[in-house]
Design an enzyme around this catalytic site. Sequence first.
Site, PDB file in Angstrom:
ATOM      1  N   LEU A 134       0.861  -1.178   0.000  1.00 57.53           N
ATOM      2  CA  LEU A 134       0.000   0.000   0.000  1.00 57.53           C
ATOM      3  C   LEU A 134       0.899   1.230   0.000  1.00 57.53           C
ATOM      4  O   LEU A 134       2.003   1.208   0.556  1.00 57.53           O
ATOM      5  CB  LEU A 134      -0.893   0.033   1.247  1.00 57.53           C
ATOM      6  CG  LEU A 134      -1.987  -1.022   1.367  1.00 57.53           C
ATOM      7  CD1 LEU A 134      -2.737  -0.842   2.697  1.00 57.53           C
ATOM      8  CD2 LEU A 134      -2.969  -0.967   0.204  1.00 57.53           C
ATOM      9  N   ASP A 135       0.417   2.307  -0.605  1.00 58.69           N
ATOM     10  CA  ASP A 135       1.153   3.567  -0.552  1.00 58.69           C
ATOM     11  C   ASP A 135       1.344   4.002   0.903  1.00 58.69           C
ATOM     12  O   ASP A 135       0.549   3.638   1.777  1.00 58.69           O
ATOM     13  CB  ASP A 135       0.390   4.668  -1.289  1.00 58.69           C
ATOM     14  CG  ASP A 135       0.304   4.426  -2.786  1.00 58.69           C
ATOM     15  OD1 ASP A 135       1.135   3.656  -3.301  1.00 58.69           O
ATOM     16  OD2 ASP A 135      -0.599   5.001  -3.429  1.00 58.69           O
ATOM     17  N   ARG A 136       2.360   4.809   1.131  1.00 55.65           N
ATOM     18  CA  ARG A 136       2.658   5.282   2.485  1.00 55.65           C
ATOM     19  C   ARG A 136       1.415   5.875   3.159  1.00 55.65           C
ATOM     20  O   ARG A 136       1.109   5.588   4.324  1.00 55.65           O
ATOM     21  CB  ARG A 136       3.760   6.337   2.436  1.00 55.65           C
ATOM     22  CG  ARG A 136       4.131   6.875   3.820  1.00 55.65           C
ATOM     23  CD  ARG A 136       4.919   8.176   3.719  1.00 55.65           C
ATOM     24  NE  ARG A 136       6.244   7.988   3.161  1.00 55.65           N
ATOM     25  CZ  ARG A 136       7.327   7.696   3.881  1.00 55.65           C
ATOM     26  NH1 ARG A 136       7.224   7.549   5.193  1.00 55.65           N
ATOM     27  NH2 ARG A 136       8.496   7.569   3.289  1.00 55.65           N
ATOM     28  N   THR A 138      -1.775   5.558   2.381  1.00 55.00           N
ATOM     29  CA  THR A 138      -2.994   4.755   2.331  1.00 55.00           C
ATOM     30  C   THR A 138      -3.043   3.858   3.559  1.00 55.00           C
ATOM     31  O   THR A 138      -2.051   3.231   3.928  1.00 55.00           O
ATOM     32  CB  THR A 138      -3.029   3.895   1.058  1.00 55.00           C
ATOM     33  OG1 THR A 138      -2.982   4.744  -0.087  1.00 55.00           O
ATOM     34  CG2 THR A 138      -4.304   3.055   0.997  1.00 55.00           C
ATOM     35  N   ARG A 254      -5.849   6.406  -7.281  1.00 57.30           N
ATOM     36  CA  ARG A 254      -5.571   7.850  -7.233  1.00 57.30           C
ATOM     37  C   ARG A 254      -5.581   8.456  -8.636  1.00 57.30           C
ATOM     38  O   ARG A 254      -6.146   9.532  -8.861  1.00 57.30           O
ATOM     39  CB  ARG A 254      -4.233   8.098  -6.538  1.00 57.30           C
ATOM     40  CG  ARG A 254      -4.249   7.657  -5.085  1.00 57.30           C
ATOM     41  CD  ARG A 254      -2.849   7.554  -4.505  1.00 57.30           C
ATOM     42  NE  ARG A 254      -2.178   8.850  -4.453  1.00 57.30           N
ATOM     43  CZ  ARG A 254      -0.942   9.014  -4.018  1.00 57.30           C
ATOM     44  NH1 ARG A 254      -0.235   7.978  -3.611  1.00 57.30           N
ATOM     45  NH2 ARG A 254      -0.399  10.223  -3.997  1.00 57.30           N
TER      46      ARG A 254
END
Length: 315
Positions: A134-136, A138, A254
């Site tokens: 997961l993105d930082r 998120t 996104r």
Amino acid sequence: MIKRKQDTVLKVTESAQLMDFLISKMGGMAKSSVKQLLGQRRVKVGNAIQTRHDFALNTGDVVTVSSGRGNSQLTHPKLKIVYEDDDLIVVNKQPGLLTVATTPGSKETTVMSILRAYVKKQNARANIYVVHRLDRETSGLLVFARSEELQHYMREYWRELVTERTYIALAEGILEPREGKITTWLTEDKRNAVVYSSPVDDGGDIAITNYKVLKITNHKSQITNTPPLVGRGREGAYSLVELHLETGRTNQIRVHLASKGCPVVGDRKYGHGNDSSPIDRLCLHAKVLAFIHPVTEKTVRFESPVPKEFNRVLM
């Protein structure tokens, strides 16, 4: 199907102390590792758990060393374990925490570094392996494998194993139509870490996102009784969106919401950033993760509550 590592069963052929017996039978295991096994209550003599290293064994005794995890607990303000067994760990992470380090030798705390320290408390030889990321910024659910073999298997068959993967996003503006499918081709520019979207096949990777608007708010329209305005840039207008991924490309949600004119609230890269956000975070959350367990072959499903601050914006 991956076979689970079995418990080790050892038969005693001559009298000995438990410590000496385990060292001789467990491939030259160090005394500290044997003490760790005992402390974690993973050793049985007969049907009884044994924690004393000087316990006297007799000929004919059966010693069982469990392959299961120990009894240590993870306590971290940004990470919670929601499920673990001998094969997998599923966690719920908070925003601001990287899944894995982005550069070799980095000292930054990540989900990976926290879990690695956790499993090594159980067994000094243990390790942990990332399956997806997961993105930082998120939040939500992530699964990790306890063996490299299992990691490779889950990565290779990820699309076949996953039965449900649902995200919740708070988006700027009113997303129209209220339900649909977004299909574009994404190309990642690694030099500036930005993903570009094309509505036609331009050689990029196809990305497919199904979405449904769960709730909308437009404080301005509520006051003036005028219809909600479509698209971003409308102060006080937000959409709470449920998203189901058919593909799992970098920054897919996104980029897709931004392409519809309704970027994720707080998105500095593809939207207006925190300057336009009523919440000091990227408002994207991995809510549901369900997949076929690669060892038991049973479907397991996990759900993380939608962050309360998302709904507060819509009140």
